[in-house]
Structures are given as C-alpha cells and as structure tokens.
Design an enzyme around this catalytic site. Structure first.
Site, short mmCIF file in Angstrom:
data_model
loop_
_atom_site.label_atom_id
_atom_site.label_comp_id
_atom_site.label_asym_id
_atom_site.label_seq_id
_atom_site.Cartn_x
_atom_site.Cartn_y
_atom_site.Cartn_z
N GLN A 61 103.38 -59.23 -38.76
CA GLN A 61 103.04 -59.17 -39.78
C GLN A 61 103.92 -60.80 -40.11
O GLN A 61 102.51 -60.70 -41.55
CB GLN A 61 103.45 -58.60 -40.84
CG GLN A 61 104.91 -58.57 -41.08
CD GLN A 61 105.84 -57.17 -40.48
OE1 GLN A 61 105.56 -57.16 -39.63
NE2 GLN A 61 106.92 -58.20 -40.71
N MET B 248 108.57 -49.85 -43.00
CA MET B 248 110.35 -50.12 -42.18
C MET B 248 111.18 -49.09 -42.36
O MET B 248 110.96 -48.20 -42.80
CB MET B 248 110.61 -51.21 -43.05
CG MET B 248 110.66 -52.64 -43.26
SD MET B 248 111.81 -53.52 -44.34
CE MET B 248 113.31 -53.74 -43.86
N PHE B 249 112.28 -48.82 -41.11
CA PHE B 249 112.69 -47.58 -40.34
C PHE B 249 111.89 -46.61 -40.22
O PHE B 249 112.66 -45.90 -39.71
CB PHE B 249 113.60 -47.59 -42.28
CG PHE B 249 113.82 -47.88 -42.73
CD1 PHE B 249 115.56 -48.53 -41.68
CD2 PHE B 249 113.90 -48.99 -43.80
CE1 PHE B 249 116.03 -49.48 -43.18
CE2 PHE B 249 115.18 -49.62 -44.48
CZ PHE B 249 115.75 -50.40 -43.94
N SER B 250 110.58 -47.03 -39.72
CA SER B 250 109.88 -45.90 -39.09
C SER B 250 109.91 -46.01 -37.39
O SER B 250 109.55 -44.71 -37.03
CB SER B 250 108.52 -45.48 -39.68
OG SER B 250 108.04 -47.51 -39.29
N GLY B 251 111.26 -46.92 -37.12
CA GLY B 251 111.11 -46.89 -35.41
C GLY B 251 110.50 -47.45 -34.10
O GLY B 251 110.07 -47.44 -33.55
N GLU C 34 107.69 -57.91 -35.37
CA GLU C 34 107.59 -58.09 -37.07
C GLU C 34 106.18 -59.13 -37.03
O GLU C 34 105.74 -60.39 -36.85
CB GLU C 34 108.41 -59.42 -37.18
CG GLU C 34 109.81 -58.58 -36.88
CD GLU C 34 109.81 -57.34 -38.47
OE1 GLU C 34 108.91 -57.23 -39.17
OE2 GLU C 34 111.05 -56.82 -37.98
N CYS D 272 113.05 -37.84 -51.03
CA CYS D 272 113.10 -36.32 -51.00
C CYS D 272 113.17 -35.40 -49.60
O CYS D 272 112.32 -34.43 -49.63
CB CYS D 272 111.54 -36.33 -51.65
SG CYS D 272 110.14 -36.66 -50.09
P1 ADP Z 1 111.57 -50.16 -37.87
O1 ADP Z 1 110.64 -51.73 -36.88
O2 ADP Z 1 110.06 -49.40 -38.17
O3 ADP Z 1 111.86 -50.71 -38.84
P2 ADP Z 1 113.53 -50.09 -36.51
O4 ADP Z 1 113.13 -48.84 -34.75
O5 ADP Z 1 114.11 -50.78 -36.33
O6 ADP Z 1 112.67 -49.66 -37.70
O7 ADP Z 1 114.75 -48.68 -37.01
C1 ADP Z 1 114.10 -46.85 -36.93
C2 ADP Z 1 115.11 -46.41 -37.08
O8 ADP Z 1 116.27 -47.12 -38.01
C3 ADP Z 1 115.57 -45.34 -37.06
O9 ADP Z 1 116.78 -44.49 -35.16
C4 ADP Z 1 117.24 -44.62 -37.63
O10 ADP Z 1 118.51 -45.12 -37.15
C5 ADP Z 1 116.93 -45.79 -38.97
N1 ADP Z 1 116.74 -45.03 -40.12
C6 ADP Z 1 117.23 -45.56 -41.17
N2 ADP Z 1 116.71 -45.22 -42.19
C7 ADP Z 1 116.07 -44.51 -41.41
C8 ADP Z 1 114.42 -43.11 -42.85
N3 ADP Z 1 115.08 -42.94 -44.19
N4 ADP Z 1 114.13 -42.43 -41.99
C9 ADP Z 1 114.22 -42.65 -40.83
N5 ADP Z 1 115.24 -43.77 -40.05
C10 ADP Z 1 115.93 -44.89 -39.91
ZN ZN Z 2 110.09 -38.87 -51.40
#
Ligand code: ADP
Ligand code: ZN
Length: 196
Positions: free
Chosen positions: A94, A20-23, A92, A151
């Site tokens: 998964q 999650m949050f990886s873009g 999504e 970290c």
């Molecule tokens: P995913 O679909 O993988 O959950 P999204 O494309 O919805 O990811 O969202 C990516 C965005 O989430 C990033 O551009 C950033 O704005 C935000 N974000 C929030 N927390 C983090 C984090 N720990 N590392 C990187 N981006 C994050």
């Molecule tokens: Zn870490």
C-alpha cells in the site's frame, strides 16, 4: 524458428491483504521461506517509507524477518528483478505508487511468481491504493483477519489511536490496534488527545 522456454507459463500474482496485525507479513515470510527451501531464487522488496523496524528486512510484529531490498518506487523494483529470479516478494504494497500493479503484471508475464502483502484499507476504512487495483488482477487472494482487541471478534480494521490525519503514519504498538467493524471508530483518529 524454435523458441526455447526455460520457465514456460509459470507467472502469476498472489495478494495477501487485511488489517494491521492480521498476519500478512508472517504469511508472506512463510511462503518465501518455503520457496527458498525448495532452492528457488527469491527476491524480496519493501518501500523505503517503512523503516519502523529494520532498514533491510521485512519484519512481522511477531519478529519473523527476512532480508530485503529497499526501493523508492515501483519502477526501481522492476529494474532490480534478476532474470533468474523465480519468486518476487513485496511487503507493504500500500505504500507503493500507482505503478505497482503494472510492474507486478509485467513480472508475472516474465514468468515470475509475484507475492504482494499490504493493507487493503487505511485508518478511515477507505480502500488503500494501489491494493484494490492489485486485487483486481491477482490470480490468488488471501484475506487475513486479526482479533479485535476490544471484543475478540475477527478484526478487519486498523484503529488509529492517536490524533493525526496523515494517511501514512508509520508505527505499530501504541499507534494502532486491530478492531472488528463494530468496535472500529474512525472518528477516534481525529479526536483531541486527552491530557494525562
Ligand atoms: P501484519 O503484517 O498483518 O501487520 P504481522 O504478520 O506483522 O501482521 O503480525 C502478526 C502477529 O501480530 C500475530 O502473529 C501476533 O503475534 C501479533 N498480534 C498483535 N496484535 C494482534 C491482534 N489483535 N490479533 C492478532 N495478532 C496480533
Ligand atoms: Zn470488536
């Protein structure tokens, strides 16, 4: 007999996967927008389970969004893809049933470019079906990483912050955060919630 092919040999499967949050959604939206700009016919789907942000859009955590169709199962998705569609986007992945890889294969064989985004691991770090099966048959795989909020290292894990053993617990901020392998602690998801 001559066979007239309007779209010869164009189909393939792309998978965008990571924590999650990886873009993943941002990358999916980027690819789909470029296809639309090039006037390709794009259809976008997401599973009905994911209604955390918006009923009829795929939405990234950075609030990029695109209109989508909700489907309950992979066979619903298969029947909704039009013959003249060039690109099928699925977010999504998964949360779909185990029929999704076969549906994606059939669409690619029909000449579609199929792009699937989805989590590769669940909150305990276990492979999240049907993403492993999709990864096995995809032509192109993009692994996305977030940034560990503890970290700052590249984060490959989704840390659940609340006490729940449900595999699907839909939500984002407050429920989950991105963590690297060293800071990831699956036992946290089973720990009793401290009184405030
Ligand atoms: P995913 O679909 O993988 O959950 P999204 O494309 O919805 O990811 O969202 C990516 C965005 O989430 C990033 O551009 C950033 O704005 C935000 N974000 C929030 N927390 C983090 C984090 N720990 N590392 C990187 N981006 C994050
Ligand atoms: Zn870490």
């Amino acid at each position: 007999m001559d066979v007239i092919r309007t779209k010869p040999h164009r189909g393939w499967i792309e998978v965008i996967t990571g924590s999650m949050f990886s873009g993943k959604s941002e990358e999916l939206i980027r690819r789909l927008r470029r296809a639309q700009i090039a006037r390709q016919h794009v259809q976008i789907f997401k599973p009905l389970v994911d209604d955390r942000f918006c009923e009829s859009h795929i939405v990234s955590h950075s609030d990029m969004r695109m209109a989508s169709q909700n489907v309950r199962r992979s066979d619903d998705l298969a029947t909704r893809v039009d013959d003249d569609t060039d690109v099928v986007g699925i977010d999504e992945g998964q949360f779909f049933d185990t029929g999704l890889p076969a549906v994606c294969n059939a669409l690619a064989n029909r000449g579609k470019r199929v792009i699937v985004a989805g989590l590769d691991q669940d909150y305990l770090g276990r492979p999240f079906d049907p993403m492993p099966q999709l990864l096995a048959i995809a032509e192109y795989i993009t692994k996305t990483l977030a940034i560990c909020v503890v970290c700052g290292e590249p984060a490959n894990h989704t840390q659940r912050l609340v006490d729940s053993s449900d595999r699907v617990l839909v939500g984002a901020s407050g429920l989950y955060e991105a963590r690297c392998r060293h800071c990831f602690d699956p036992s946290l998801a089973a720990a009793p919630v401290e009184p405030v």
